[in-house]
Structure formats: C-alpha cells, structure tokens
Write a protein that holds these residues in place. Structure first.
Motif, PDB file in Angstrom:
ATOM      1  N   UNK A 193       1.981 -18.984 -21.199  1.00 28.47           N
ATOM      2  CA  UNK A 193       3.404 -18.937 -20.838  1.00 28.47           C
ATOM      3  C   UNK A 193       3.817 -17.474 -20.689  1.00 28.47           C
ATOM      4  N   UNK A 194       4.928 -17.220 -20.013  1.00 27.94           N
ATOM      5  CA  UNK A 194       5.320 -15.824 -19.790  1.00 27.94           C
ATOM      6  C   UNK A 194       5.504 -15.079 -21.106  1.00 27.94           C
ATOM      7  N   UNK A 195       5.193 -13.790 -21.047  1.00 18.80           N
ATOM      8  CA  UNK A 195       5.444 -12.938 -22.203  1.00 18.80           C
ATOM      9  C   UNK A 195       6.807 -12.291 -21.998  1.00 18.80           C
ATOM     10  N   UNK A 196       7.716 -12.544 -22.923  1.00 22.01           N
ATOM     11  CA  UNK A 196       9.051 -11.963 -22.821  1.00 22.01           C
ATOM     12  C   UNK A 196       9.191 -10.885 -23.900  1.00 22.01           C
ATOM     13  N   UNK A 250       6.027  -9.366  -7.942  1.00 23.28           N
ATOM     14  CA  UNK A 250       5.482 -10.702  -8.215  1.00 23.28           C
ATOM     15  C   UNK A 250       5.055 -10.851  -9.688  1.00 23.28           C
ATOM     16  N   UNK A 251       5.590 -11.859 -10.351  1.00 27.68           N
ATOM     17  CA  UNK A 251       5.192 -12.144 -11.729  1.00 27.68           C
ATOM     18  C   UNK A 251       5.948 -11.358 -12.783  1.00 27.68           C
ATOM     19  N   UNK A 252       6.837 -10.483 -12.382  1.00 28.61           N
ATOM     20  CA  UNK A 252       7.593  -9.684 -13.365  1.00 28.61           C
ATOM     21  C   UNK A 252       9.087  -9.771 -13.055  1.00 28.61           C
ATOM     22  N   UNK A 253       9.835 -10.223 -14.050  1.00 29.23           N
ATOM     23  CA  UNK A 253      11.290 -10.278 -13.913  1.00 29.23           C
ATOM     24  C   UNK A 253      11.904  -9.431 -15.014  1.00 29.23           C
ATOM     25  N   UNK A 254      13.094  -8.924 -14.771  1.00 27.55           N
ATOM     26  CA  UNK A 254      13.750  -8.129 -15.805  1.00 27.55           C
ATOM     27  C   UNK A 254      15.216  -8.521 -15.936  1.00 27.55           C
ATOM     28  N   UNK A 255      15.744  -8.257 -17.102  1.00 26.56           N
ATOM     29  CA  UNK A 255      17.182  -8.386 -17.335  1.00 26.56           C
ATOM     30  C   UNK A 255      17.606  -7.165 -18.137  1.00 26.56           C
ATOM     31  N   UNK A 256      18.459  -6.352 -17.540  1.00 26.08           N
ATOM     32  CA  UNK A 256      18.885  -5.127 -18.224  1.00 26.08           C
ATOM     33  C   UNK A 256      20.080  -5.428 -19.110  1.00 26.08           C
ATOM     34  N   UNK A 257      19.982  -5.049 -20.380  1.00 24.97           N
ATOM     35  CA  UNK A 257      21.094  -5.248 -21.306  1.00 24.97           C
ATOM     36  C   UNK A 257      22.152  -4.185 -21.012  1.00 24.97           C
ATOM     37  N   UNK A 258      23.330  -4.629 -20.668  1.00 22.71           N
ATOM     38  CA  UNK A 258      24.381  -3.662 -20.359  1.00 22.71           C
ATOM     39  C   UNK A 258      25.206  -3.399 -21.609  1.00 22.71           C
ATOM     40  N   UNK A 259      25.758  -2.218 -21.662  1.00 22.82           N
ATOM     41  CA  UNK A 259      26.627  -1.878 -22.792  1.00 22.82           C
ATOM     42  C   UNK A 259      25.883  -1.339 -23.991  1.00 22.82           C
ATOM     43  N   UNK A 268       9.242 -11.066 -27.806  1.00 23.54           N
ATOM     44  CA  UNK A 268      10.164 -12.150 -28.172  1.00 23.54           C
ATOM     45  C   UNK A 268       9.452 -13.507 -28.073  1.00 23.54           C
ATOM     46  N   UNK A 269       8.722 -13.680 -26.991  1.00 22.47           N
ATOM     47  CA  UNK A 269       7.964 -14.921 -26.778  1.00 22.47           C
ATOM     48  C   UNK A 269       6.646 -14.590 -26.106  1.00 22.47           C
ATOM     49  N   UNK A 270       5.648 -15.449 -26.283  1.00 20.01           N
ATOM     50  CA  UNK A 270       4.371 -15.233 -25.617  1.00 20.01           C
ATOM     51  C   UNK A 270       3.611 -14.068 -26.229  1.00 20.01           C
ATOM     52  N   UNK A 271       2.708 -13.470 -25.447  1.00 14.21           N
ATOM     53  CA  UNK A 271       1.879 -12.395 -25.986  1.00 14.21           C
ATOM     54  C   UNK A 271       1.387 -11.506 -24.852  1.00 14.21           C
ATOM     55  N   UNK A 327      10.121 -10.274 -18.396  1.00 10.33           N
ATOM     56  CA  UNK A 327       9.375 -11.530 -18.460  1.00 10.33           C
ATOM     57  C   UNK A 327       8.162 -11.369 -17.554  1.00 10.33           C
ATOM     58  N   UNK A 328       6.994 -11.443 -18.145  1.00  8.52           N
ATOM     59  CA  UNK A 328       5.755 -11.170 -17.411  1.00  8.52           C
ATOM     60  C   UNK A 328       4.911 -12.444 -17.390  1.00  8.52           C
ATOM     61  N   UNK A 329       4.584 -12.904 -16.208  1.00 10.53           N
ATOM     62  CA  UNK A 329       3.799 -14.145 -16.094  1.00 10.53           C
ATOM     63  C   UNK A 329       2.380 -13.924 -16.600  1.00 10.53           C
TER      64      UNK A 329
END
Lengths: 198, 218
Positions: free
Chosen positions: B190-193, B115-124, B157-160, B136-138
C-alpha cells in the motif's frame, strides 16, 4: 560566555536550590490557590525568568513583562504540574520557553505532553512506569557542572540565546556537524550519569 | 507500537531548547506521541533546561512587577482550566496532526507531483525556507536522489519505505542532515504516507529531477 560558564561551575558552592520548597509552593498554589506561596514562587523564579528572557534578546522592559506573564501562566496552569513526574524548574522552564517562542519569535510551538498518562492507550505500561520517576536534580546539576567548556558553550547558546544548530555554527565559526557532535557528547554524559536506559 | 528509528540527540536538545522550526516541532510532537524512547530523552533535555534556568544570572524585577501579576490573577473571574486533549485511541493519526487532517488522509486534496507520488502541503505552519508536507508514494516508486541544504525530518504515517539507512514503518522517524544523500523507495502493498518537514530546500542530485524541482516546489 566564559563568565556564564564560570558562574555555573561556582554555583555548586552557592546555597542549594530549595527544590522541596518550590514544590511545596507550587502545590499550595495548585491545590489551595495560595497567594502567599505564589509570592514565594515569584520571588524565586521571576528574576531568573527575566534573566532568561534577557539572554534570549529581549530588552529590559520586555523581559520584565515576559517574566510577569510567565508568572501569571504559572498561577493559571499550576494544576497541570505533577510533582511525581517532573522537577518544578523543568515545568517553569517549559512555560517560560513556550511564552518566549510565542511572543518573541511569533511562532507556534508544538509540544508533546511529557508528564501525563495519556500515552498509556498507545503504549505498554512498562515504559510509562519508567517515566514515573522524578529527576534527581542535585545529580543532574553536578553532571552539568562537569561538562567540558566547549560542550557547555553550545548547550548555553541553544538554551539561553535560542540559537539553532546552524546559528551556533555561524557564531562559533565551526561546522554544523561539530555543533551537533558537541551537543550529542554533552547529552550522552547526562544520560549515562543519570542512569537512563536511553 | 514498536519504533525503530528515532530523533537524534542533537535534535532532541534543540527541541527542548525551543530552537527548532514550527514544522519540526509539529513533526517531533507527532512522533513522540507514540515514542516513549524519544519522550524520555525529551524529559531529560527539559530537565537540563530547568537546571539552566535555575543557574541563569537573575535580573531585578521592576518594582510594580509583583503587583501587576497579582492584579492580573485577581482579575481572573474563574480560574481557566485548559482541558487536556488526550490522543484519540480510535485513530492511528497523531492527535497533533488532526488539526491539519481532520477528515483523514483519504479526503485530502492531494496534488500529483509525478507518477506514483502525490503531495499535500500543510499550510499555516511556519518553516522558513523549508516546508511541511505529506507525501503519498505508491509501492515500488522511488523518490529521486537528493540531499538537504538543511535538516529533514520524515515521519512515516502509513505503509513503509526503505533507503540506504534502513527500513522505516509507521511511527519511525528519519532524522537527516545535509550530509545524507538518499533515495527512498516505498515498499509493501500500500502507499507509503510520510510527513516531511525541512528547514531548507532539498537539493536533488540527478539532472532530470533538478530540472523538475522548480515545477514541483520541493
């Protein structure tokens, strides 16, 4: 390793590196595609680049090929060199290092543009003006020669043998924290000596 | 952009020597696009590399070396000129990251971790035992207490977010090693990315998070 450290210290007495010559040659290559100047650059840098590749673990034939390939890239990219912002040796080192990572480690290596104006859209100009000085290579060479042996050793293992902090730690049987602190101490001396506000 | 948190000198040296992982080089490049302080130190570390190159014991080139090189450059039909890609002034995203996030952060296929944490793994991006991922952390959400087996670089990248070390906002870089046990919490409205690169596995220190670690793949 000791032999290399010794070589470095003795180098102060060797013939001065023709910094202005290499700069003139590289500019002639960039501006006039001057083959003669390029051959001078080859004579000066190719054996050093081959020596660097050997230290990185390449065999003799591969080191020769990589040095040749680096020189071809120097010809092709010469117009990217800005003599106002970096020493020729710095630029050549980066070309050689990137090729070594690409060919020997088979990795991509992302690198920030250090010597362009590109950052002016992102930052205030004052910082960029500070960057527009060319390093006093004589001064830097002297400072490097004065580094204590144990600091020079970790610097050389990183730059010459391509070892990461943890690999240096294994090689010397010292904690990673000690590797890092020796690197910080060495870099600190260079920063202070070069009068950097960094 | 005022940057308050920077790469360690030892990291800068490793980057200049070319011994960092591909993921670390990606993240350090993204940081240095906006950080003149680190760029300036990188310049000095590269000068050090240049001086060391000049002092390396030279090795005799093969007899055919020069003629090979001259043949290669004569074979160039036109001199290839690599165009310089300047950072996009219209985007806050570092230009080096555009390759991985071409349509912006909102369009990424985020994966929900908890809950509140999403991820995107950079491939390659080659990272050995580690990984390169966007988190991305809410606001108000804490990342479980963890230490690192290796190093960890985090670029906001965004937020804090805040942790035991300080307050990190867009452009700031956290350069952590195995000795650091921290628990970041996203702050603001806002979410911290963050872009996070590790060169080895994280080690969660709480029982529950240790149990879910294999499931979330961090």
């Amino acid at each position: 390793m000791l032999a290399v450290t010794k070589l470095f210290n003795e180098s102060e007495n060797m013939t001065a590196i023709p910094v202005s010559d290499t700069r003139t040659w590289l500019r002639s290559v960039a501006e006039r595609r001057d083959r003669h100047a390029f051959e001078q650059l080859y004579g000066y840098f190719a054996p050093k680049i081959k020596g660097y590749m050997l230290r990185q673990g390449a065999d003799d034939a591969s080191a020769d090929d990589l040095a040749q390939e680096t020189m071809v890239q120097i010809w092709r990219k010469a117009n990217h060199y800005d003599p106002q912002k970096a020493a020729v040796s710095t630029w050549v080192f980066r070309v050689a290092r990137n090729l070594q990572i690409d060919r020997m480690r088979k990795l991509k290596f992302y690198e920030v543009a250090l010597n362009t104006e590109a950052s002016s859209t992102l930052e205030n100009l004052q910082h960029n003006e500070q960057l527009e000085h060319r390093t006093d290579t004589d001064k830097l060479r002297k400072l490097i020669g004065e580094l204590p042996e144990e600091q020079m050793e970790v610097v050389q293992l990183a730059f010459f043998e391509g070892l990461s902090h943890s690999e240096v730690s294994c090689r010397l049987s010292i904690p990673v924290g000690t590797v890092k602190s020796r690197l910080r101490l060495a870099f600190g001396k260079l920063k202070i000596g070069m009068g950097e506000k960094i | 952009m005022k940057i308050n948190h920077h790469a360690d000198d030892a990291t800068i040296m490793a980057y200049a020597a070319g011994t960092v992982s591909e993921g670390f080089s990606l993240l350090l490049t993204a940081h240095m696009e906006v950080c003149s302080h680190c760029r300036e130190r990188m310049s000095l570390a590269s000068d050090l590399g240049g001086e060391l190159l000049c002092e390396v014991e030279p090795a005799r080139m093969s007899q055919e070396g020069l003629s090979n090189v001259l043949s290669a450059i004569e074979a160039d039909i036109i001199d290839p000129v690599t165009p310089f890609k300047s950072p996009s002034a219209s985007s806050d995203m570092a230009s080096v990251l555009m390759e991985y996030v071409p349509r912006g952060l909102d369009e990424l296929p985020w994966q929900r971790l908890m809950p509140g944490i999403r991820q995107y793994q950079l491939t390659g991006v080659e990272s050995g035992n580690g990984s390169v991922r966007l988190l991305s952390i809410s606001p108000g959400i804490r990342i479980p207490h963890h230490t690192h087996l290796g190093g960890e670089l985090t670029l906001v990248i965004e937020g804090a977010y805040e942790d035991e070390i300080g307050h990190f906002k867009a452009g700031d870089l956290a350069d952590l090693d195995a000795s650091c046990n921290h628990q970041p919490v996203a702050v603001g409205n806002k979410p911290c990315i963050c872009l996070i690169a590790t060169d080895d596995k994280l080690r969660f220190t709480g029982l529950l998070s240790r149990m879910v670690q294999p499931l979330i793949g961090i």
